[in-house]
Motif scaffolding. Sequence first.
Motif, PDB file in Angstrom:
ATOM      1  N   THR A  99       0.835  -1.205   0.000  1.00 31.67           N
ATOM      2  CA  THR A  99       0.000   0.000   0.000  1.00 31.67           C
ATOM      3  C   THR A  99       0.867   1.252   0.000  1.00 31.67           C
ATOM      4  O   THR A  99       0.383   2.343  -0.241  1.00 31.67           O
ATOM      5  N   HIS A 100       2.152   1.067   0.264  1.00 33.45           N
ATOM      6  CA  HIS A 100       3.057   2.211   0.294  1.00 33.45           C
ATOM      7  C   HIS A 100       4.351   1.876  -0.437  1.00 33.45           C
ATOM      8  O   HIS A 100       4.822   0.745  -0.404  1.00 33.45           O
ATOM      9  N   CYS A 101       4.906   2.897  -1.079  1.00 32.79           N
ATOM     10  CA  CYS A 101       6.184   2.742  -1.773  1.00 32.79           C
ATOM     11  C   CYS A 101       7.269   2.396  -0.754  1.00 32.79           C
ATOM     12  O   CYS A 101       7.390   3.064   0.271  1.00 32.79           O
ATOM     13  N   PRO A 102       8.048   1.360  -1.020  1.00 38.60           N
ATOM     14  CA  PRO A 102       9.099   0.991  -0.071  1.00 38.60           C
ATOM     15  C   PRO A 102      10.218   2.026   0.009  1.00 38.60           C
ATOM     16  O   PRO A 102      10.993   2.039   0.962  1.00 38.60           O
ATOM     17  N   ALA A 103      10.323   2.924  -0.977  1.00 42.76           N
ATOM     18  CA  ALA A 103      11.391   3.925  -0.970  1.00 42.76           C
ATOM     19  C   ALA A 103      10.967   5.218  -0.294  1.00 42.76           C
ATOM     20  O   ALA A 103      11.676   5.747   0.548  1.00 42.76           O
ATOM     21  N   CYS A 104       9.794   5.761  -0.665  1.00 46.06           N
ATOM     22  CA  CYS A 104       9.403   7.076  -0.140  1.00 46.06           C
ATOM     23  C   CYS A 104       8.198   7.010   0.788  1.00 46.06           C
ATOM     24  O   CYS A 104       7.861   8.003   1.418  1.00 46.06           O
ATOM     25  N   GLY A 105       7.539   5.860   0.883  1.00 43.00           N
ATOM     26  CA  GLY A 105       6.398   5.745   1.780  1.00 43.00           C
ATOM     27  C   GLY A 105       5.105   6.315   1.231  1.00 43.00           C
ATOM     28  O   GLY A 105       4.093   6.339   1.922  1.00 43.00           O
ATOM     29  N   GLY A 106       5.145   6.803  -0.008  1.00 44.20           N
ATOM     30  CA  GLY A 106       3.933   7.349  -0.626  1.00 44.20           C
ATOM     31  C   GLY A 106       2.936   6.239  -0.914  1.00 44.20           C
ATOM     32  O   GLY A 106       3.305   5.073  -1.087  1.00 44.20           O
ATOM     33  N   ALA A 107       1.664   6.609  -0.950  1.00 41.89           N
ATOM     34  CA  ALA A 107       0.621   5.621  -1.205  1.00 41.89           C
ATOM     35  C   ALA A 107       0.726   5.085  -2.638  1.00 41.89           C
ATOM     36  O   ALA A 107       0.899   5.852  -3.583  1.00 41.89           O
ATOM     37  N   VAL A 108       0.649   3.787  -2.768  1.00 39.66           N
ATOM     38  CA  VAL A 108       0.653   3.155  -4.091  1.00 39.66           C
ATOM     39  C   VAL A 108      -0.495   2.164  -4.173  1.00 39.66           C
ATOM     40  O   VAL A 108      -1.040   1.739  -3.153  1.00 39.66           O
TER      41      VAL A 108
END
Length: 94
Positions: free
Chosen positions: A33-42
């Motif tokens: 649910t979140h980008c592993p690099a920046c933590g943004g929602a995916v």
Amino acid sequence: MPIYEYAPLDGPGCALCCYGFERLQRVSEPALTHCPACGGAVRRVLGAPQVVTGQAHVLKEKHIARHGFTQYRRVGKGQYEKTAGKGPDTISGD
Ligand SMILES: [Zn+2]
């Protein structure tokens, strides 16, 4: 294991998720649910898990170049060869 494709939900994303990214996951693993690099929602892009082809790789490199990133790949000990973007064609770590 299938490769799943993810795309950013909102915001520009980071270098990893701005154009989406692929993730090798077990079928039983929950979707990220979140980008592993920046933590943004995916979100996981719906559709059949795809086989990554050489062409898909080339497309990604074009994206990298268009946005001013330069990508290198390691070709030997301390030696890097440019695959996308501006900059010297090769870098030597020596
Ligand atoms: Zn990200």
